[in-house]
Every structure is written in C-alpha cells, then in structure tokens.
Design an enzyme around this catalytic site. Structure first.
Site, mmCIF file in Angstrom:
data_model
loop_
_atom_site.group_PDB
_atom_site.id
_atom_site.type_symbol
_atom_site.label_atom_id
_atom_site.label_comp_id
_atom_site.label_asym_id
_atom_site.label_seq_id
_atom_site.Cartn_x
_atom_site.Cartn_y
_atom_site.Cartn_z
ATOM 1 C CB SER A 135 -53.408 24.744 -13.792
ATOM 2 O OG SER A 135 -52.950 23.555 -14.088
ATOM 3 C CE LYS A 158 -53.348 24.686 -10.290
ATOM 4 N NZ LYS A 158 -52.973 23.298 -10.070
ATOM 5 C CD GLN A 172 -45.779 25.905 -9.694
ATOM 6 O OE1 GLN A 172 -45.001 25.084 -9.890
ATOM 7 N NE2 GLN A 172 -46.408 26.371 -10.846
ATOM 8 C CB THR A 214 -46.678 23.912 -20.533
ATOM 9 O OG1 THR A 214 -47.219 23.619 -19.354
ATOM 10 C CG2 THR A 214 -45.242 24.510 -19.782
ATOM 11 C CG ASN A 259 -47.868 18.312 -21.130
ATOM 12 O OD1 ASN A 259 -47.553 19.453 -20.679
ATOM 13 N ND2 ASN A 259 -48.787 17.828 -21.803
ATOM 14 C CE LYS A 275 -43.634 20.906 -9.420
ATOM 15 N NZ LYS A 275 -44.087 21.697 -10.734
ATOM 16 N N GLY A 332 -50.075 18.093 -12.794
ATOM 17 C CA GLY A 332 -49.200 17.421 -13.434
ATOM 18 C C GLY A 332 -47.666 17.918 -13.429
ATOM 19 C CG ASP A 333 -43.372 18.813 -12.580
ATOM 20 O OD1 ASP A 333 -43.659 19.953 -13.033
ATOM 21 O OD2 ASP A 333 -42.281 18.248 -12.366
ATOM 22 C CE LYS A 356 -43.263 27.901 -13.030
ATOM 23 N NZ LYS A 356 -43.588 26.422 -13.433
HETATM 24 P P1 NDP Z 1 -42.818 14.732 -18.703
HETATM 25 O O1 NDP Z 1 -42.646 13.808 -17.763
HETATM 26 O O2 NDP Z 1 -44.079 14.653 -19.725
HETATM 27 O O3 NDP Z 1 -41.494 14.799 -19.971
HETATM 28 C C1 NDP Z 1 -40.258 15.029 -19.254
HETATM 29 C C2 NDP Z 1 -39.198 14.917 -20.346
HETATM 30 O O4 NDP Z 1 -37.939 15.131 -19.758
HETATM 31 C C3 NDP Z 1 -38.973 13.340 -20.989
HETATM 32 O O5 NDP Z 1 -38.655 13.467 -22.043
HETATM 33 C C4 NDP Z 1 -37.909 12.843 -19.834
HETATM 34 O O6 NDP Z 1 -37.193 11.621 -20.443
HETATM 35 C C5 NDP Z 1 -37.123 13.834 -19.748
HETATM 36 N N1 NDP Z 1 -36.284 13.763 -18.470
HETATM 37 C C6 NDP Z 1 -36.981 13.983 -17.313
HETATM 38 N N2 NDP Z 1 -35.963 13.560 -16.283
HETATM 39 C C7 NDP Z 1 -34.827 13.745 -16.954
HETATM 40 C C8 NDP Z 1 -33.517 13.588 -16.400
HETATM 41 N N3 NDP Z 1 -33.425 13.424 -15.305
HETATM 42 N N4 NDP Z 1 -32.717 13.742 -17.508
HETATM 43 C C9 NDP Z 1 -33.015 13.784 -18.879
HETATM 44 N N5 NDP Z 1 -34.102 13.858 -19.207
HETATM 45 C C10 NDP Z 1 -34.990 14.011 -18.313
HETATM 46 O O7 NDP Z 1 -42.669 16.154 -18.074
HETATM 47 P P2 NDP Z 1 -43.037 17.674 -18.505
HETATM 48 O O8 NDP Z 1 -43.174 17.706 -19.795
HETATM 49 O O9 NDP Z 1 -44.690 17.877 -17.919
HETATM 50 O O10 NDP Z 1 -41.963 18.444 -17.932
HETATM 51 C C11 NDP Z 1 -40.835 18.754 -18.500
HETATM 52 C C12 NDP Z 1 -40.236 20.097 -17.606
HETATM 53 O O11 NDP Z 1 -41.281 20.929 -17.548
HETATM 54 C C13 NDP Z 1 -40.158 19.860 -15.865
HETATM 55 O O12 NDP Z 1 -39.126 20.596 -15.709
HETATM 56 C C14 NDP Z 1 -41.221 20.391 -15.642
HETATM 57 O O13 NDP Z 1 -41.177 20.791 -14.143
HETATM 58 C C15 NDP Z 1 -41.557 21.542 -16.244
HETATM 59 N N6 NDP Z 1 -42.874 22.042 -16.516
HETATM 60 C C16 NDP Z 1 -44.111 21.211 -16.781
HETATM 61 C C17 NDP Z 1 -45.389 21.995 -16.830
HETATM 62 C C18 NDP Z 1 -46.685 20.974 -17.152
HETATM 63 O O14 NDP Z 1 -47.699 21.468 -17.144
HETATM 64 N N7 NDP Z 1 -46.124 19.716 -17.275
HETATM 65 C C19 NDP Z 1 -45.516 23.188 -16.566
HETATM 66 C C20 NDP Z 1 -44.317 23.919 -16.256
HETATM 67 C C21 NDP Z 1 -43.127 23.465 -16.282
HETATM 68 P P3 NDP Z 1 -37.671 10.240 -19.997
HETATM 69 O O15 NDP Z 1 -38.962 10.112 -20.514
HETATM 70 O O16 NDP Z 1 -36.604 9.501 -20.574
HETATM 71 O O17 NDP Z 1 -37.689 10.332 -18.680
HETATM 72 O O1 2IT Z 2 -44.315 23.482 -12.889
HETATM 73 C C1 2IT Z 2 -45.342 23.796 -13.400
HETATM 74 O O2 2IT Z 2 -45.923 25.171 -13.398
HETATM 75 C C2 2IT Z 2 -46.369 22.769 -13.291
HETATM 76 N N1 2IT Z 2 -46.079 21.741 -13.185
HETATM 77 C C3 2IT Z 2 -47.820 22.945 -13.677
HETATM 78 C C4 2IT Z 2 -48.546 23.233 -12.189
HETATM 79 C C5 2IT Z 2 -49.828 23.539 -12.273
HETATM 80 O O3 2IT Z 2 -50.470 23.512 -11.315
HETATM 81 O O4 2IT Z 2 -50.506 23.491 -13.492
#
Ligand code: NDP
Ligand code: 2IT
Length: 448
Positions: free
Chosen positions: A380, A90, A111, A209, A240, A126, A165-166, A114
């Site tokens: 999830s 997952k 992961q 998240t 997100n 992943k 998603g990620d 976590k």
């Molecule tokens: P999104 O794609 O929704 O948003 C990512 C954000 O981070 C955007 O604002 C983006 O800016 C910025 N960003 C991405 N890459 C870079 C970079 N190289 N340098 C600077 N800014 C950057 O992703 P999420 O919000 O889903 O994910 C954010 C973090 O949280 C990640 O590390 C992800 O692995 C982690 N995560 C996500 C989960 C989820 O459920 N979605 C769960 C647990 C962890 P821009 O739009 O300009 O690229």
């Molecule tokens: O980093 C993470 O935990 C995620 N992007 C969410 C993974 C999931 O299966 O919901």
C-alpha cells in the site's frame, strides 16, 4: 510496580470493555519489558507508554443508507487515528458485523508497529463498520460505501490518513469509496490504497499480503536450514490473504491442504486448487461447499464449536489467515503434537496469547502478524509512492520490492530478539523493532 505493569493495569481498568485491545496491548507491552526496564525513568517521565496506547483520536459516526426495498438502514462507522509519528495514518477498513471500537483499536494499535517494521513512512490507523456485506447486492454495497465515505472524507487525505482494505473490504468497496471521495472533495489523489489498476492502483497489491507472508516464511525456513519444497501447509480463511498465501506457497513447492470460511472448512489432501478457489470466492462470492462439490479430492466440514477445524491435520506449516483468536491453546497443542515446524500469522492476532506462549515454549518458530502480514500495507505504501510520482511500476518491480521488504523484516526481528537475549522469539523481536523506531520519532517531535 514496574512502569509496564502500571500502564497495563490502567488500561485493563479503563478499557475493560475492549478485550481485543487489552490482548494486543498486553502482548506488546509484555515483550517490551527488556527495553523499558533498561531505561524506565526516561520512558516514565515522557509517558511514552500512556501516549502510544492512547489513539490520537477515534472517530465514530452514523452511516445511513437505503436498501433495495427502500428501507433506511443505519450502521456505525469508525476511524481510529492511532499514531502518526512516522507518517500519515495508514490502515484498512473492516466491514463485518462483529466490528466495534475495541476491535478497531486493537487493529489500529497493531498497525503502528507493523507499519514501522515495513521501513516505509506510514503511521498507524484503522477503521470500518459493523455493516455486513454478506448477501447484499452491488447496489446496496455502493449505497453503504458512499454514505460511509461521505462522513469519512472529512477526516482523511493523501498526506493525512490513507485507508485501504481489510475483512469485507476489497477492490469493489474501495472503488465505490474512491468515487465518492473524489466527488465530495474534487480531488484525484491517493487517499485510498488497494485501488483498481485503471485508477491509480498498484500491481501486486491484491497478492501482496499473502505473497509477503510466504516470502517471510520462506526466509525463516531457509534460515533454519530447511526448504519450502514438499512442506505440507494448513491455511485458514479463504479471503484475500488466504488465497494468495495459498498461491505463493504452491509456487514455492509446498502443498496447501486446507482453507476455511466462517461456516466450515475444506480438507483437500491433493492440494488446494487455487484457480477453483478464486472462482468460488472472488468471482461467485459463494460458500466453500461450492469448492467441495466441484472437486473430488476435497472434503467439506461444517464448523462446529469445540472442533479444531483446519488445525487438526498433520502439517509442517500453519498459516492462520482468517480473523482474530481463531487459533487457541487446544489448537496449538494439537498442531505441536502433530509436529508443526513453523507458524506465521497472515491475519491480525489470530493466535490467542496462551497459544502463542505454547508455541514459544515448545520452540516452534512463530512469527506474529505485525511482521508476517506486513506485506499488504508495505505494498500500500508503494502504491502511495506511485500515486505521488504519478507513475505505475511493473508487477515485477513491486513484487521484488515486496520480497526485499519481507526478507528484511525477518532479519530485523531476528536481530532485535538476539540483541535483547531472546533469540528465536520473533514476537518480542517484532514488537521491539517496531516500537524503537516509532518512539525515537515521538521523542524527537516533543510532547504531542
Ligand atoms: P477477506 O474478507 O478477504 O477474508 C476473510 C476470511 O476470513 C474469509 O474467508 C472469512 O470467511 C473468514 N472470516 C472472517 N471473519 C471470520 C470469523 N469471525 N470467523 C471465521 N472466519 C472468518 O479478508 P482478508 O483476507 O483481507 O483478511 C483476513 C485477515 O488478514 C484479517 O485478520 C485481516 O485483518 C488481515 N490482514 C489483511 C490484509 C489485507 O491486505 N487484506 C493485510 C494484513 C492483514 P467468510 O467469508 O465466511 O466471512
Ligand atoms: O491489516 C492490514 O495491514 C491491512 N488490512 C492492510 C492495510 C493497508 O493500509 O494496506
């Protein structure tokens, strides 16, 4: 040489071209020392550390698709199935030009632990691609997602491997991928999470998240005899995780003064307007400059190398929610000098190893992503439960389960740190607690 050092040496040599993976493994193995050292011979004989640091398999594939000009584009797709000792693989799918095998391996490795901390039956995996969704039309996104899923569908399934998603993968992408899976396999099953609400998605998954990060942070703050109300918070990112972290922080009475994206950041001393942020990022998919031009109190700053960005302000709580290694030692020093009281990671590994150490040495309560952002994957897993029983739970039901899980994680990592004489070291506590459950399952299942 100790068993931990031996394995670390081996990985540093063998995977020398994967710095993020080495970083993630170093953090985990370093903090497992008290557990491993106590029973070194057993772990060595069973090759536990070699097995837990080597994925079950890593799949790489070509993703050809046709752009709006009729030109064929080719990206590289990945799925790393890391460990399924406690449940089906997952973990999310990252779509970002920086994606490579080392990054997917670091995320898959994190992961494992976590997912274990969530207490739910999910293993670690992943995936993703170096595809850049920025500037692509909906049609191009669909073409890419369909091609990506055409190959990925061979390796996943509701009881086998369940992506989500990620970065760069949200509801739109999950929808296109789900449609293609269904079409290829002829199966209507919970093979992906983060689905839309009309086709098997869970209420509160979108928020999970960010909300989860705040539920855990709130519990940590409470347990330090403090309260969220009135706290000033710096958040990075505006995707997100950042958006819903911002929303929940404000619901809890805190004031969030920053958000950022890859090109710049916003400082808004009156507090981020979450509805405006959602409009700019979720609906218009625009840059933060649009936020700034719609709001008087907001300053927009273009990102320049060597600047501290959102970490330069005087805040009580810092929540990095963008990407790996976005908060370095200099940023940590600045935050500590400005009196930061708590740090919790919404992103995966946003804090460098030396910055983490700086927070710990300066006794700043610091919770790493494995624990702090586990609410997304936990929800999830709740989506998987709902799909299995072919029912949907109310927002309140999912949200209250999420809150219980996050509060439980805080106490679990706090207790684990105390048990090994490292009170207050939540990084070690999370790694130890996550590891113990997985290893018990691995040992019970024999050499595999
Ligand atoms: P999104 O794609 O929704 O948003 C990512 C954000 O981070 C955007 O604002 C983006 O800016 C910025 N960003 C991405 N890459 C870079 C970079 N190289 N340098 C600077 N800014 C950057 O992703 P999420 O919000 O889903 O994910 C954010 C973090 O949280 C990640 O590390 C992800 O692995 C982690 N995560 C996500 C989960 C989820 O459920 N979605 C769960 C647990 C962890 P821009 O739009 O300009 O690229
Ligand atoms: O980093 C993470 O935990 C995620 N992007 C969410 C993974 C999931 O299966 O919901």
């Amino acid at each position: 040489m100790s068993y931990v050092d031996e394995v670390l040496e081996k990985i540093k040599k063998r995977d020398a071209d994967q710095p993020e993976f080495i970083q993630a493994v170093t953090e985990v193995l370093d903090s497992l020392r008290p557990v491993i050292d106590k029973d070194e011979q057993k772990y060595r004989d069973l090759a536990i550390l070699e097995r837990i640091t080597e994925p079950d398999r890593q799949i790489m594939f070509r993703v050809p698709w046709v752009d709006d000009n009729g030109k064929v584009q080719v990206n590289r797709g990945f799925r790393v199935q890391f460990n399924n000792a406690i449940g089906p693989y997952k973990g999310g799918l990252r779509l970002h030009p920086s994606v490579n095998l080392g990054i997917i391996k670091f995320l898959g490795f994190e992961q494992i632990f976590k997912n274990s901390l969530t207490t739910l039956p999910i293993g670690g995996g992943k995936g993703g691609s170096d595809f850049d969704p920025k500037g692509k039309s909906d049609n191009e996104i669909m073409k890419f997602c369909q091609s990506f899923m055409t190959e990925l569908s061979k390796y996943i399934g509701a009881d086998e491997d369940v992506p989500a998603g990620d970065i760069g993968t949200g509801a739109r992408e999950i929808g296109f991928m789900f449609g293609q899976y269904k079409r290829i396999k002829g199966l209507y099953e919970g093979v992906l999470t983060g689905k839309g609400l009309t086709y098997g998605g869970s209420l509160a998954r979108t928020e999970a998240t960010g909300y989860g990060l705040l539920y855990l942070t709130e519990e940590m703050v409470k347990c330090h005899g403090d309260k969220m109300e009135g706290k000033v918070v710096a958040i990075s990112g505006s995707g997100n995780v950042a958006i819903y972290a911002c929303q929940k922080a404000q619901q809890l009475g805190a004031k969030v003064v920053t958000v950022s994206d890859s090109t710049g950041w916003i400082y808004d001393p009156e507090g981020i307007d979450v509805e405006l942020l959602k409009e700019v990022k979720e609906v218009k998919r625009a840059r933060l400059t649009e936020y700034a031009s719609a709001r008087k109190s907001a300053e927009y700053h273009e990102k320049k190398n060597g600047e501290h960005g959102v970490w330069q302000y005087k805040v009580d709580i810092a929540l990095p929610c963008a990407t790996q290694n976005e908060l370095d030692l200099e940023d940590a020093k600045m935050l500590v000098a400005n009196g930061v009281k708590y740090v919790a990671e919404g992103a995966n590994m946003p804090t460098t190893l030396d910055a983490t150490k700086y927070f710990l040495d300066n006794k700043v309560p610091f919770v790493g992503g494995k624990a702090a952002n586990a609410g997304g994957v936990a929800t999830s897993a709740l989506e998987m439960s709902q799909n299995s029983e072919r029912l949907s739970w109310s927002f309140e039901e999912v949200d209250s389960k999420l809150k219980n899980i996050m509060v439980g994680i805080y106490h679990n990592i706090d207790d684990a740190a105390k048990e090994y004489g490292m009170e207050g070291n939540y990084v070690a506590g999370a790694n130890i607690a996550g590891f113990k459950k997985v290893v018990e399952a691995m040992i019970a299942q024999g050499v595999c």
